[in-house]
Design a protein around this motif. Structure first.
Motif, PDB file in Angstrom:
ATOM      1  N   GLY A   5       7.607  -2.784   7.387  1.00  0.00           N
ATOM      2  CA  GLY A   5       6.492  -2.670   8.319  1.00  0.00           C
ATOM      3  C   GLY A   5       5.205  -3.212   7.743  1.00  0.00           C
ATOM      4  O   GLY A   5       4.431  -3.895   8.438  1.00  0.00           O
ATOM      5  N   VAL A   6       4.939  -2.924   6.464  1.00  0.00           N
ATOM      6  CA  VAL A   6       3.731  -3.430   5.819  1.00  0.00           C
ATOM      7  C   VAL A   6       3.794  -4.954   5.685  1.00  0.00           C
ATOM      8  O   VAL A   6       2.793  -5.652   5.887  1.00  0.00           O
ATOM      9  CB  VAL A   6       3.524  -2.766   4.446  1.00  0.00           C
ATOM     10  CG1 VAL A   6       2.294  -3.348   3.747  1.00  0.00           C
ATOM     11  CG2 VAL A   6       3.366  -1.252   4.599  1.00  0.00           C
ATOM     12  N   PHE A   7       4.971  -5.481   5.347  1.00  0.00           N
ATOM     13  CA  PHE A   7       5.132  -6.931   5.266  1.00  0.00           C
ATOM     14  C   PHE A   7       4.808  -7.598   6.601  1.00  0.00           C
ATOM     15  O   PHE A   7       4.124  -8.623   6.659  1.00  0.00           O
ATOM     16  CB  PHE A   7       6.564  -7.292   4.865  1.00  0.00           C
ATOM     17  CG  PHE A   7       6.830  -7.210   3.394  1.00  0.00           C
ATOM     18  CD1 PHE A   7       5.990  -7.820   2.470  1.00  0.00           C
ATOM     19  CD2 PHE A   7       7.946  -6.533   2.905  1.00  0.00           C
ATOM     20  CE1 PHE A   7       6.237  -7.755   1.109  1.00  0.00           C
ATOM     21  CE2 PHE A   7       8.203  -6.459   1.551  1.00  0.00           C
ATOM     22  CZ  PHE A   7       7.350  -7.073   0.648  1.00  0.00           C
ATOM     23  N   ILE A   8       5.326  -7.017   7.692  1.00  0.00           N
ATOM     24  CA  ILE A   8       5.133  -7.623   9.014  1.00  0.00           C
ATOM     25  C   ILE A   8       3.683  -7.473   9.483  1.00  0.00           C
ATOM     26  O   ILE A   8       3.042  -8.427   9.920  1.00  0.00           O
ATOM     27  CB  ILE A   8       6.084  -6.979  10.042  1.00  0.00           C
ATOM     28  CG1 ILE A   8       7.549  -7.284   9.688  1.00  0.00           C
ATOM     29  CG2 ILE A   8       5.770  -7.490  11.453  1.00  0.00           C
ATOM     30  CD1 ILE A   8       8.548  -6.525  10.543  1.00  0.00           C
ATOM     31  N   GLY A   9       3.176  -6.244   9.415  1.00  0.00           N
ATOM     32  CA  GLY A   9       1.867  -5.976   9.986  1.00  0.00           C
ATOM     33  C   GLY A   9       0.690  -6.303   9.099  1.00  0.00           C
ATOM     34  O   GLY A   9      -0.439  -6.426   9.591  1.00  0.00           O
ATOM     35  N   GLY A  10       0.931  -6.446   7.808  1.00  0.00           N
ATOM     36  CA  GLY A  10      -0.167  -6.680   6.875  1.00  0.00           C
ATOM     37  C   GLY A  10      -1.118  -7.791   7.267  1.00  0.00           C
ATOM     38  O   GLY A  10      -2.344  -7.588   7.292  1.00  0.00           O
ATOM     39  N   PRO A  11      -0.642  -8.984   7.609  1.00  0.00           N
ATOM     40  CA  PRO A  11      -1.557 -10.079   7.942  1.00  0.00           C
ATOM     41  C   PRO A  11      -2.322  -9.870   9.252  1.00  0.00           C
ATOM     42  O   PRO A  11      -3.325 -10.541   9.487  1.00  0.00           O
ATOM     43  CB  PRO A  11      -0.623 -11.297   8.056  1.00  0.00           C
ATOM     44  CG  PRO A  11       0.611 -10.913   7.305  1.00  0.00           C
ATOM     45  CD  PRO A  11       0.756  -9.446   7.510  1.00  0.00           C
ATOM     46  N   ILE A  12      -1.857  -8.961  10.100  1.00  0.00           N
ATOM     47  CA  ILE A  12      -2.477  -8.765  11.419  1.00  0.00           C
ATOM     48  C   ILE A  12      -3.365  -7.528  11.445  1.00  0.00           C
ATOM     49  O   ILE A  12      -4.522  -7.579  11.876  1.00  0.00           O
ATOM     50  CB  ILE A  12      -1.391  -8.647  12.518  1.00  0.00           C
ATOM     51  CG1 ILE A  12      -0.412  -9.819  12.429  1.00  0.00           C
ATOM     52  CG2 ILE A  12      -2.040  -8.558  13.891  1.00  0.00           C
ATOM     53  CD1 ILE A  12      -1.052 -11.171  12.629  1.00  0.00           C
ATOM     54  N   THR A  13      -2.823  -6.404  10.982  1.00  0.00           N
ATOM     55  CA  THR A  13      -3.546  -5.127  11.080  1.00  0.00           C
ATOM     56  C   THR A  13      -3.756  -4.448   9.734  1.00  0.00           C
ATOM     57  O   THR A  13      -4.396  -3.397   9.672  1.00  0.00           O
ATOM     58  CB  THR A  13      -2.764  -4.151  11.965  1.00  0.00           C
ATOM     59  OG1 THR A  13      -1.508  -3.828  11.319  1.00  0.00           O
ATOM     60  CG2 THR A  13      -2.480  -4.749  13.330  1.00  0.00           C
ATOM     61  N   GLY A  14      -3.216  -5.002   8.679  1.00  0.00           N
ATOM     62  CA  GLY A  14      -3.196  -4.323   7.393  1.00  0.00           C
ATOM     63  C   GLY A  14      -1.937  -3.517   7.182  1.00  0.00           C
ATOM     64  O   GLY A  14      -1.640  -3.073   6.076  1.00  0.00           O
ATOM     65  N   GLY A  15      -1.165  -3.321   8.269  1.00  0.00           N
ATOM     66  CA  GLY A  15       0.120  -2.627   8.165  1.00  0.00           C
ATOM     67  C   GLY A  15      -0.018  -1.162   7.803  1.00  0.00           C
ATOM     68  O   GLY A  15       0.557  -0.702   6.816  1.00  0.00           O
ATOM     69  N   ALA A  16      -0.708  -0.389   8.613  1.00  0.00           N
ATOM     70  CA  ALA A  16      -0.887   1.035   8.324  1.00  0.00           C
ATOM     71  C   ALA A  16       0.409   1.804   8.554  1.00  0.00           C
ATOM     72  O   ALA A  16       0.843   2.581   7.710  1.00  0.00           O
ATOM     73  CB  ALA A  16      -2.003   1.622   9.182  1.00  0.00           C
ATOM     74  N   VAL A  17       1.015   1.647   9.724  1.00  0.00           N
ATOM     75  CA  VAL A  17       2.266   2.329  10.103  1.00  0.00           C
ATOM     76  C   VAL A  17       2.106   3.852  10.052  1.00  0.00           C
ATOM     77  O   VAL A  17       3.106   4.563  10.032  1.00  0.00           O
ATOM     78  CB  VAL A  17       3.448   1.906   9.194  1.00  0.00           C
ATOM     79  CG1 VAL A  17       4.774   2.023   9.951  1.00  0.00           C
ATOM     80  CG2 VAL A  17       3.289   0.491   8.665  1.00  0.00           C
ATOM     81  N   ASN A  18       0.878   4.335   9.997  1.00  0.00           N
ATOM     82  CA  ASN A  18       0.666   5.752   9.717  1.00  0.00           C
ATOM     83  C   ASN A  18      -0.800   6.088  10.011  1.00  0.00           C
ATOM     84  O   ASN A  18      -1.702   5.577   9.332  1.00  0.00           O
ATOM     85  CB  ASN A  18       0.998   6.017   8.240  1.00  0.00           C
ATOM     86  CG  ASN A  18       0.872   7.469   7.840  1.00  0.00           C
ATOM     87  OD1 ASN A  18       0.141   8.243   8.438  1.00  0.00           O
ATOM     88  ND2 ASN A  18       1.587   7.839   6.787  1.00  0.00           N
ATOM     89  N   PRO A  19      -1.069   6.936  11.006  1.00  0.00           N
ATOM     90  CA  PRO A  19      -2.468   7.274  11.302  1.00  0.00           C
ATOM     91  C   PRO A  19      -3.204   7.900  10.132  1.00  0.00           C
ATOM     92  O   PRO A  19      -4.401   7.642   9.934  1.00  0.00           O
ATOM     93  CB  PRO A  19      -2.336   8.258  12.474  1.00  0.00           C
ATOM     94  CG  PRO A  19      -1.025   7.904  13.124  1.00  0.00           C
ATOM     95  CD  PRO A  19      -0.129   7.505  11.990  1.00  0.00           C
TER      96      PRO A  19
END
Length: 295
Positions: A207-221
């Protein structure tokens, strides 16, 4: 001959008082959802979330500040691995105590699918956010004002990324994480906690790999809001409070309502199928032989 009977042990006399079964059933990774265990479970959630956020944000700050251990400095790969390895470690260490949710999106998703009692949700959420803030404070203590200048590794939407796209990305990557969690930790057909912890940690890293470039990849509030609170920067905070629970609930419902009902083919079914096909082939060959003899 006189029949003898073995008397039942007397409560509190011949042995310890039997422990009452938890009214809410068992939690993730063998944890007990017992009211008497709530304080310890909440403490475990706070501790686990603290380690997760401290490990991940400390590595993120080191990468942002270009601080090496030896040789080159950290890069994006190190950040994803740090979060994944920290989650593997905490699930293995604390999963049997609290279920190691360490993520409000996980707790809410399990509650929606009745895998976790709603009465316990407030204590878990409070513990997770408190642990996340403590992790961010520890990162600040580690790197000082330089760490706070880079927002203590907080996640924000990248430049040019709309709020809607960021929301969808956070929902999608949390969908992956929660789908893995509910499949390996709530299904009684999965017996290995070690395998489950690895799967959950790798899912977070993905999830961090995928979301990192877009949102930082939090995956967790909690992981998102903890560093924001300590750094005093709240850009797009609502995205990380809304997106992950949406994705997590969708994944939990998909598995609970549909995927969990599937069964893998058994050896007996495969044997019967092979016998049936071979028997049918034999009859066809005998019929063909008979026709050949007749001609």
């Amino acid at each position: 001959m006189t029949a003898t009977t073995t008397p039942w042990p007397r409560r509190g006399v011949d042995g310890p008082e039997p422990k009452a079964a938890a009214s809410s059933g068992s939690g993730l990774f063998g944890s007990e959802l017992d009211p008497a265990n709530m304080v310890r479970a909440a403490a475990a959630e706070a501790t686990g979330t603290f380690v997760l956020v401290f490990a991940g944000t400390a590595v993120a700050v080191a990468a942002l500040l270009d601080r090496p251990i030896a040789g080159g400095s950290y890069d994006s790969l190190a950040i994803a691995l740090a979060f994944g390895l920290a989650l593997i470690t905490m699930v293995a260490a604390l999963g049997h105590v609290s279920g190691a949710h360490l993520n409000p999106a996980v707790t809410l998703s399990l509650a929606v699918t009745r895998k976790f009692p709603w009465a316990y949700v407030p204590a878990y959420l409070a513990a997770q956010f408190a642990g996340a803030c403590a992790g961010a404070l520890s990162t600040w203590a580690t790197y000082g004002r330089h760490g706070r200048h880079v927002a203590l590794g907080a996640t924000f939407p990248s430049s040019g990324v709309s709020d809607l796209r960021a929301l969808v990305v956070e929902a999608m990557i949390t969908f992956v994480l929660v789908l893995v969690i509910v499949s390996v930790a709530t299904d009684e057909r999965v017996h290995s906690t070690a395998t489950a912890s690895l799967a959950v940690g790798f899912a977070l890293a993905i999830g961090v790999f995928i979301g990192g470039p877009i949102t930082g990849g939090a995956v967790n509030p909690a992981r998102a809001l903890g560093p924001m609170i300590v750094a005093g920067k709240f850009t797009g905070f609502w995205i990380y409070l809304v997106g992950p629970p949406i994705g997590g609930v969708m994944a939990a419902l998909l598995y609970d309502r549909f995927l969990a009902g599937a069964d893998t083919p058994s050896v007996e079914e495969e044997t019967e199928a092979s016998h049936g096909s071979s028997g049918g082939a034999g009859e066809q060959s005998r019929e063909g032989g008979g026709r050949g003899a007749a001609t």
